[in-house]
Design an enzyme around this catalytic site. Structure first.
Site, mmCIF file in Angstrom:
data_model
loop_
_atom_site.group_PDB
_atom_site.id
_atom_site.type_symbol
_atom_site.label_atom_id
_atom_site.label_comp_id
_atom_site.label_asym_id
_atom_site.label_seq_id
_atom_site.Cartn_x
_atom_site.Cartn_y
_atom_site.Cartn_z
ATOM 1 N N HIS A 240 7.395 76.897 -71.290
ATOM 2 C CA HIS A 240 8.585 76.021 -71.210
ATOM 3 C C HIS A 240 9.343 75.926 -72.542
ATOM 4 C CE1 HIS A 240 11.218 73.182 -69.417
ATOM 5 N NE2 HIS A 240 10.942 72.262 -70.315
ATOM 6 N N GLU B 168 5.473 69.610 -61.756
ATOM 7 C CA GLU B 168 6.933 69.617 -61.645
ATOM 8 C C GLU B 168 7.325 70.556 -60.515
ATOM 9 O OE1 GLU B 168 9.577 72.087 -63.108
ATOM 10 O OE2 GLU B 168 8.383 73.241 -64.513
ATOM 11 N N ASP C 97 14.532 64.125 -71.461
ATOM 12 C CA ASP C 97 14.128 63.521 -70.203
ATOM 13 C C ASP C 97 12.606 63.348 -70.128
ATOM 14 O OD1 ASP C 97 13.819 66.251 -70.039
ATOM 15 O OD2 ASP C 97 14.143 66.342 -67.883
ATOM 16 N N HIS D 144 11.798 67.443 -74.789
ATOM 17 C CA HIS D 144 13.091 67.253 -74.128
ATOM 18 C C HIS D 144 13.344 65.770 -73.882
ATOM 19 C CE1 HIS D 144 13.454 71.622 -72.491
ATOM 20 N NE2 HIS D 144 13.998 71.478 -73.682
ATOM 21 N N ASP E 209 6.675 69.997 -67.737
ATOM 22 C CA ASP E 209 7.423 71.188 -67.327
ATOM 23 C C ASP E 209 6.654 72.396 -67.821
ATOM 24 O OD1 ASP E 209 9.196 69.386 -66.449
ATOM 25 O OD2 ASP E 209 10.783 69.848 -67.893
ATOM 26 N N HIS F 19 9.814 65.721 -60.434
ATOM 27 C CA HIS F 19 10.766 66.526 -61.187
ATOM 28 C C HIS F 19 11.366 67.644 -60.327
ATOM 29 C CE1 HIS F 19 12.386 68.858 -64.557
ATOM 30 N NE2 HIS F 19 12.194 67.806 -65.307
#
Lengths: 564, 948
Positions: A156, A202, A71, A69, A177, A414
């Site tokens: 995830h 997270e 981010d 991802h 994550d 996060h």
């Protein structure tokens, strides 16, 4: 030795995940993400905090990326190509495969659509990816002499990993994550019981507790089924990777079971390209997909038909997956314009939409009319269903993981500040574990316990490894079977093993623990025996005379040895 | 031969001979011992020699280890030598590392084996040799292998010890087990936990509660073990302890503890290992006496307030919340587990626990209804079974919101799921009239989509109509309008109309007061549907009374007026379904859903009486078969064959509704008719006036068929009487004569075979009362004449044929029928299996075998064109020793041809057990003896992977 944890991003917020951890002289950067909400310097982590001189190569030991991802990986080409980091980078195979797709897509959108200044070029992405070393699950990688890292399955998204890092006796886990419940295409996060000093987790859903996924699936299927049986069209705007595949598996399976014949379409582009990777990376998907893979690859969707633009206005029901997910433009907006005016149709919305997008407008109340610009507006009469699938674990899952790993210290990243504070309180009170939720650019120092290593000899290990039942028997001589069963029985379990050994510490060597029997040998000394003899008057007993005359020690208890 | 081997063995085991020879000697010793035909004296002297050789090679583990192992096997196979083996092995217990372990393994294998035909048990043999001191020192041995094997020994001694004999006093036994449960090695820990489990099981209810406490504490400590197998064993043990606490006298005092156990198990249900989770959910299903609030907590991920009953203030609240936290949502996690095995078991356990609490059942239902949407069929099926379980315990309270999901399952693609869903529907009490109407509509749609399942659907409609008379009464008018046409003709073919008529009739029968509201016309419609609806209405044999009932109400004159009203009366009062349901409810734990249907069938027919009748009709058919013999002989084969054909058809007709004991007889009769048919055909071919060449090839085929069928008759029906066997042998002989006819002379091999069969016939006749027929005698004579010399002298074939006479088969006693069913699920010409040509393809066969013993040799034959592959089916691997065994075999087929698609023909073969004369030319990989088919050949469709 302490762990120093510098949070460069995703501290009390969601976006640009980046944590730099120093353990035992090693500095590891976990994730290198960008913030999608900002367009100025806040978009990237403040790398100058790592090294004032800009010499990142000596300041960092390695970078580890948990998943693809933006981010979590968005700032990587910038950091390596523009800021000049040349050291090792680690990520899993799927992440390495997908990350360039994501970065390239983002770069195109930024440069070609919004006409912004290019932060990194196509070549930068390619060059950056060349530096990446790939990781496999549960594979231990020795980064250098002291640093070991290992990846665990995180759920995830495809290829997401939790990273275990160990320097000397100090160990930590950075979760990235993760998802503790499996979904249609990915399994649940899985990790061993580890001895940890620090867990960085997270906390997207720090306070939410989600119900079973079945309810969410049921709602979704019900809405879709109702719409198509009424002859309507279903528009499912999604992000290209992950959610699209999950929803499609769900629909494909339902179609199969209910024997439905209505076509499902994928709008071309990224989704189809991503699907190819999904088909190849079966090893990273859920158990069910792995099991059935030999018979049929789940990502070879049976009911998905090739899509053509002319089909938008074809009559009859259909289901269409289109990007982007928040109907912020592109193909999903185009289709939305066509389909929204009919009340027979259905539009699903992802769980989260950025403010300003049409998706966000549809979520907040039910507007009947949406203005795109001052000339165009759409009458919205279609039904709207909001999806609540999320690939993040909920509060229960975080607590479960923390409890399972029972680290000495937890750092939350996060997540949203107030919710993180609540979770921090729970971890401290319910689990009794120290917990922090640092903001961006803050440093947390975590003390670690110092262990002194000693060696043990083989013989000593053996003497520890088994219980000696004889001693037990001797200590309970009066315990007969008739008395068995009363209070004595509780003694049976008190199985405290006492192991005796001698600790030998020499100046230059590591301390060593040895068995009593080996002790002399270790010291290279001879055994001396001191013998005591009874001297008794000879006339009292003839037998003892004979005994003495043999000049050997009396057979009973007159003999013991002493070492020095 | 034996003597020779024995002598050589002694020679080679000489201490002076070299190592290779000694090892070879061990191999021949093994052969001697393992051969079932070796005499006892040979075995014991072989063992003696081995024992002597042990002393001769003291420091040679390379020899001693295999020798010890061999001795262990010998002691198991030949119980009489066990004491001497034990004595010989004992000194090694104190020996070096591996030897001690091997010696313990020998003792463990002796302890585990049970002597055949009584005699001293292995454990008591050992008890005389092993004292406590020795056992304790072995258990505290520094070598992990010794410890783990001594545990094996102890565990098997726990399981088998007769009340009087035991190796150790219980407290020492427990001491060792508990001590080793915290061993350094996971293997040992796990074995110790299993041992504790066995200990608890044997001790049963008279075990002291403090001891259970010890075991329980020990197991709970191991919940955090590193090894998953240890954790699973610990979960099993905790579950066992929980059951023992629940069964103990102070059960009320234990409720608090049961809550704790439940919560602990819940926390294990979140383990990272799938195996542990499976064990944990299995264990959760068995827990009893748990407080309702704790149960409810396991269904909700959110922590539900403070437990009622405990007066907690601030002090305990942390513990309390921790307590609730570990239980929270265990089942929610369970049902969304990644592995369907875990989901299935979680679902099953939910059903078990639902019987304890109404509130729990209600909440669980919400979860269960969601699970109906699972992607694994096994899970959906288990969910439906759980719902059924709940329904039989009156715990199924469905709400309207559930029905949507549930009725969706009626459209499931799997027939199994649809059927199971209907079974649940039968017992379901629908919440309101709206749902009732919706359900009926769904069932009717279902009937339209799957007309082949009409019977089942009508059956459900019956139950629904019966159980919801009041709803129906309200809707009756509406339904009436729907089916009574305002104009035109009524179409009874329409599924909708038929379904509604069924609904009418069923609710009338059970709710007599409704009858008056219902138009007479409907009853008259029902009369015309009687054939279709009588079965679902629960009564096949009682069809007449249904007819009478319908006629009575529809005011159609019925033939027997007196009978009419009586039967109708009876019908209303004792509707058999009612009884069935109550019976099902009583015996619920024994009955699964599928059994319900069979249960119905059984209650319908008077089994005993029909058996007798059927037996007679089969006999009379067989008589008819025998009567065709003169026809065959006189070459009126056309007529004979027609008669035989009818006989076969009749038998097949009977076979439709025969189950149980008679099916063997029926199978036999069918085979018999087929054989006579074949003989008739051959007889015709052999007419002397016809040219031999014309029928050559077909005759060969016929002969092979006949032989196969005869072998099936002879070996496929264990328990046949001597007379019948004699009869079959005579037919076999006839087959030989036919063959001779064809060839004109016979090979040496055939002659041998013939002699073997004749001698068997002679033997049977000597033993039994019957005599050899003239035919057999003559054959014997000619055989003796021709058998000595060359084959130059032809057999008097036609004379022999003239002599043959078919007699009535003398049936006596019960016999069984060996048969098999072979299936490849989900494979047909539409759905072929994918294949990569040139690579092996795995095919999963579902096999059901009837009346097969472990000594029978079964083969699976797969053939594509000329390439044939045999797979041996080792029956010992398949569980169950019942009459019917079902199992799945996944086997590769290697020789996949390079074609787009092909057909594979598979069948199950059985080797004839006792024919010693074998044909050496046969393929060595396949069966060595003669074979016969146990089932029809099936086709498996395969297609190259790109061509799909």
């Amino acid at each position: 030795m302490a762990i120093e944890c510098l949070v460069l991003g995703a501290g009390q917020e969601v976006g640009k995940s980046c944590v730099v951890v120093s353990i035992g002289g090693k500095r590891i950067m976990f994730d290198c993400g960008m913030h999608m909400g900002y367009l100025d310097h806040r978009r990237y982590p403040d790398f100058s905090l790592i090294s004032e001189t800009g010499d990142f190569n000596s300041a960092l030991t390695c970078i580890i990326i948990t998943h693809f991802h933006l981010d979590h990986v968005g700032a990587l080409p910038y950091f390596t190509e523009v800021r000049g980091y040349q050291g090792p980078i680690f990520m899993t195979y799927p992440t390495k495969a997908m990350a360039p797709l994501m970065l390239e897509d983002y770069r195109k959108v930024m440069v070609e659509r919004r006409g912004e200044e290019e932060q990194f070029s196509h070549d930068h992405i390619v060059d950056c990816m060349k530096k990446v070393t790939t990781l496999d699950l549960k594979q231990t990688v020795q980064v250098d002499k002291d640093l070991q890292i290992r990846a665990y399955y995180a759920g995830h998204v495809l290829g997401a990993a939790m990273i275990y890092a160990k320097v000397g006796d100090t160990a930590m886990v950075y979760t990235g994550d993760y998802n503790m419940t499996p979904d249609r295409h990915l399994g649940a996060a899985q990790i061993d019981r580890l001895q940890l000093d620090l867990l960085i987790t997270e906390s997207t859903y720090a306070t939410t507790i989600r119900d079973s996924k079945y309810a969410r699936e049921r709602e979704f299927l019900k809405a879709v089924h109702k719409c198509i049986s009424g002859g309507g069209k279903v528009l499912i705007p999604t992000f290209a990777l992950g959610r699209a595949q999950e929803l499609c598996i769900l629909l494909d399976d339902y179609w199969e079971r209910m024997n439905l014949k209505i076509p499902i379409y994928f709008s071309a582009g990224l989704t189809i390209q991503a699907n190819k990777y999904y088909k190849m990376l079966i090893g990273w998907t859920s158990q069910k997909i792995k099991d059935t893979y030999a018979i049929r690859n789940t990502f070879d969707f049976k009911h998905v038909c090739p899509f053509d633009r002319s089909l938008i206005n074809a009559s009859g029901p259909c289901v269409l997956f289109a990007t982007p997910g928040m109907i912020s433009g592109g193909f999903s907006l185009e289709v939305f314009k066509q389909w929204a005016p009919s009340e027979k149709n259905l539009v699903t919305l992802p769980g989260y939409c950025v403010a300003g997008t049409i998706g966000h407008k549809l979520m907040s109340g039910k507007p009947t009319r949406i203005d795109i610009d001052k000339d165009t507006h759409i009458d919205v009469r279609c039904q709207i269903h909001q999806l609540s699938f999320s690939p993040h674990t909920d509060a229960k899952g975080i607590m479960d993981l923390v409890e399972f790993l029972s680290p000495k210290h937890v750092i939350l990243v996060h997540g949203e500040k107030p919710k993180m504070a609540t979770l921090k309180g729970r971890i401290q009170s319910e689990l009794g574990i120290q917990c922090n939720d640092p903001a961006n650019n803050e440093t947390v120092l975590i003390p670690t316990t110092q262990n002194v290593k000693i060696n043990a000899t083989k013989m000593f290990m053996r003497s520890c490894s088994h219980a000696d039942f004889h001693s037990v028997k001797n200590s309970l001589p009066c315990l007969s079977d008739s008395s068995f069963g009363d209070s004595e029985a509780s003694n049976l379990v008190r199985n405290e093993k006492v192991v005796e050994g001698i600790l030998v510490m020499e100046k230059t060597k590591t301390a060593k623990i040895v068995c009593e029997d080996e002790f002399l040998q270790t010291l290279h000394v001879e055994e001396h025996k001191v013998q005591f003899e009874y001297s008794c008057p000879a006339e009292k007993c003839r037998e003892q005379v004979s005994c003495q005359s043999n000049s050997g020690p009396p057979p009973s208890d007159g003999n013991f040895s002493e070492t020095c | 031969m034996e003597r020779l081997l024995l002598e050589r063995l002694e020679l080679h085991l000489d201490p002076l001979s070299d190592e290779r020879r000694r090892l070879r000697a061990l191999a021949s010793a093994r052969a001697l011992i393992a051969n079932p035909d070796s005499s006892d004296s040979t075995c014991s002297s072989a063992v003696d020699t081995l024992i002597r050789s042990l002393d001769a090679h003291p420091g040679d583990p390379a020899f001693l280890r295999p020798a010890l192992k061999l001795l262990g096997e010998a002691a198991v196979l030949h119980r009489p030598v066990a004491p001497s083996v034990i004595a010989a092995v004992r000194p090694f217990l104190k020996g070096g590392k591996c030897l001690a372990a091997d010696a313990v393994a020998v003792l463990a294998s002796i302890a585990e084996s049970s002597p055949e035909g009584g005699g001293e048990g292995g454990v008591s043999l050992l008890a005389s040799v092993l004292d406590e001191h020795l056992l304790l020192s072995l258990a505290s041995s520094p070598i992990s292998l010794v410890r783990s094997r001594i545990l094996d020994l102890l565990v098997s001694s726990i399981g088998r010890a007769q009340s009087s004999v035991s190796l150790l006093r219980p407290h020492l036994m427990l001491k060792i087990l508990l001590g080793l449960a915290v061993d350094l090695y996971p293997l040992v820990r796990r074995a110790a936990l299993d041992g504790i489990m066995a200990f608890c099981e044997v001790a049963g209810s008279d075990i002291d509660s403090s001891i259970i406490d010890c075991c329980y504490d020990c197991a709970v400590e191991l919940f955090r073990d590193e090894d998953e197998l240890v954790r699973s064993a610990a979960v099993r043990l905790v579950s066992k302890c929980g059951q023992m606490f629940a069964a103990s006298k102070e059960r009320t005092a234990n409720t608090e503890r049961m809550d704790v156990i439940f919560v602990q198990l819940c926390s294990m249900a979140r383990d990272m290992s799938m195996k542990v989770r499976i064990e944990a959910f299995l264990a959760l299903g068995k827990v009893q006496l748990v407080a309702e609030n704790v149960l409810l907590q396991s269904l909700s991920k959110k922590v539900l307030g403070i437990r009622s009953g405990s007066k907690t203030i601030t002090k305990c609240s942390v513990n309390e919340s921790k307590f609730s936290l570990s239980a929270a949502g265990a089942f929610v996690h369970g049902i969304e587990d990644e592995f369907y095995e875990v989901r299935t078991i979680a679902c099953k356990s939910l059903g078990m626990l639902a019987t304890f609490s109404i509130q729990f059942a209600d909440n669980a239902l919400n979860l269960l209804m969601d699970m109906l949407n699972d992607d694994a069929e096994a899970v959906r099926l288990q969910t439906l079974q759980t719902l059924f379980h709940m329904a039989t315990h009156d715990r199924l309270m469905v709400q309207e919101k559930h029905m949507d999901m549930f009725l969706g399952l009626l459209a499931d693609i799997s027939a199994l799921i649809r059927r199971a869903a209907r079974k649940v529907l039968q017992l379901m009490m629908l919440p309101d009239i709206k749902t009732f109407k919706f359900t009926i509509d769904c069932l009717i749609t279902n009937l339209e989509t799957y007309p082949e399942e009409e019977e089942d659907i009508f059956f459900v409609l019956c139950f629904i109509g019966k159980n919801h008379g009041n709803f129906f009464a309200k809707l009756a008018k509406e339904f009436t309008q729907e089916i009574v046409p305002s104009y035109g003709e009524l179409s009874l073919d329409s599924p909708r109309v038929a379904a509604i008529v069924v609904l009418f009739i069923s609710s009338c029968i059970s709710n007599e007061h409704l009858t008056c509201n219902i138009p007479v016309a409907i009853f008259s419609y029902a009369v015309s549907l009687a054939g279709r609806i009588s079965c679902p209405l629960g009564n096949a044999t009682n069809r007449h009374s249904l007819m009478a009932y319908l006629c009575h109400h529809s005011e159609i004159p019925f033939s027997d007026a007196a009978l009419k009203s009586e039967m109708a009366e009876e019908m209303c009062h004792s509707w058999p379904l009612r009884n069935v349901i109550s019976q099902v409810k009583v015996k619920e734990n024994m009955l699964s859903m599928n059994e319900m249907a069979t249960h119905l069938e059984h209650s319908q027919t008077d089994v005993e009486q029909t058996d007798e009748e059927l037996m007679q009709s089969i006999q009379s058919i067989l008589e008819k078969v025998v009567e065709t013999w003169p026809l065959i002989k006189s070459h009126c084969s056309h007529e004979a064959r027609r008669t035989l054909r009818t006989c076969k058809e009749e038998l097949e007709m009977i076979a439709w509704n025969v189950t149980g004991s008679l099916s063997a007889l029926l199978e036999f009769a069918l085979q018999y008719v087929q054989i006579i048919q074949l003989i008739a055909e051959m007889w015709e071919k052999l007419q002397p006036k016809m040219s031999h060449i014309v029928g050559m090839i077909t005759l060969e085929v016929l002969l092979e068929k006949l032989n196969m069928a005869l072998r099936r008759m002879r070996y496929g029906f264990p328990g046949l009487s001597r007379e019948v066997e004699c009869h079959i042998i005579e037919l076999t002989l006839l087959g030989f004569v036919f063959r001779l006819c064809k060839v004109g002379a016979c090979s040496n091999f055939m002659l041998k075979k013939l002699q073997a069969i004749i001698s068997r016939a002679e033997f049977l006749c000597v033993e039994g009362s019957s005599k050899l027929s003239e035919f057999a005698k003559e054959l014997l004579r000619s055989c003796a004449k021709g058998g000595t010399g060359e084959t130059s002298q032809p057999f008097p074939v036609y004379k022999l044929l003239e002599l043959f006479n078919l007699e009535q088969v003398p049936f006596a006693g019960r016999f069984r029928c060996i048969k098999a069913e072979l299936q490849v699920l989900g494979n047909d010409s539409e759905n072929p299996l994918p294949v990569v040509s040139g690579l092996p393809v795995g095919i999963t066969f579902q096999i059901t075998v009837h009346n097969i013993s472990n000594s029978d040799r079964l083969w699976l034959r797969m053939a594509v064109g000329v390439s044939v592959q045999y797979v041996f089916l080792d029956l010992c691997q398949f569980t169950g020793r019942d009459e019917v065994r079902s199992f799945a075999v996944n086997t590769p087929f290697y020789a996949t041809p390079k074609v787009p698609s092909f057909l594979l023909r598979a069948c199950i073969l059985m080797e004839c057990p006792s024919e010693n004369v074998t044909d050496q030319k046969k393929d060595q990989r396949g069966p060595k003896n003669d074979i016969f088919l146990l089932c029809e050949e099936i086709d498996v469709y395969l297609v190259k992977i790109d061509y799909r």
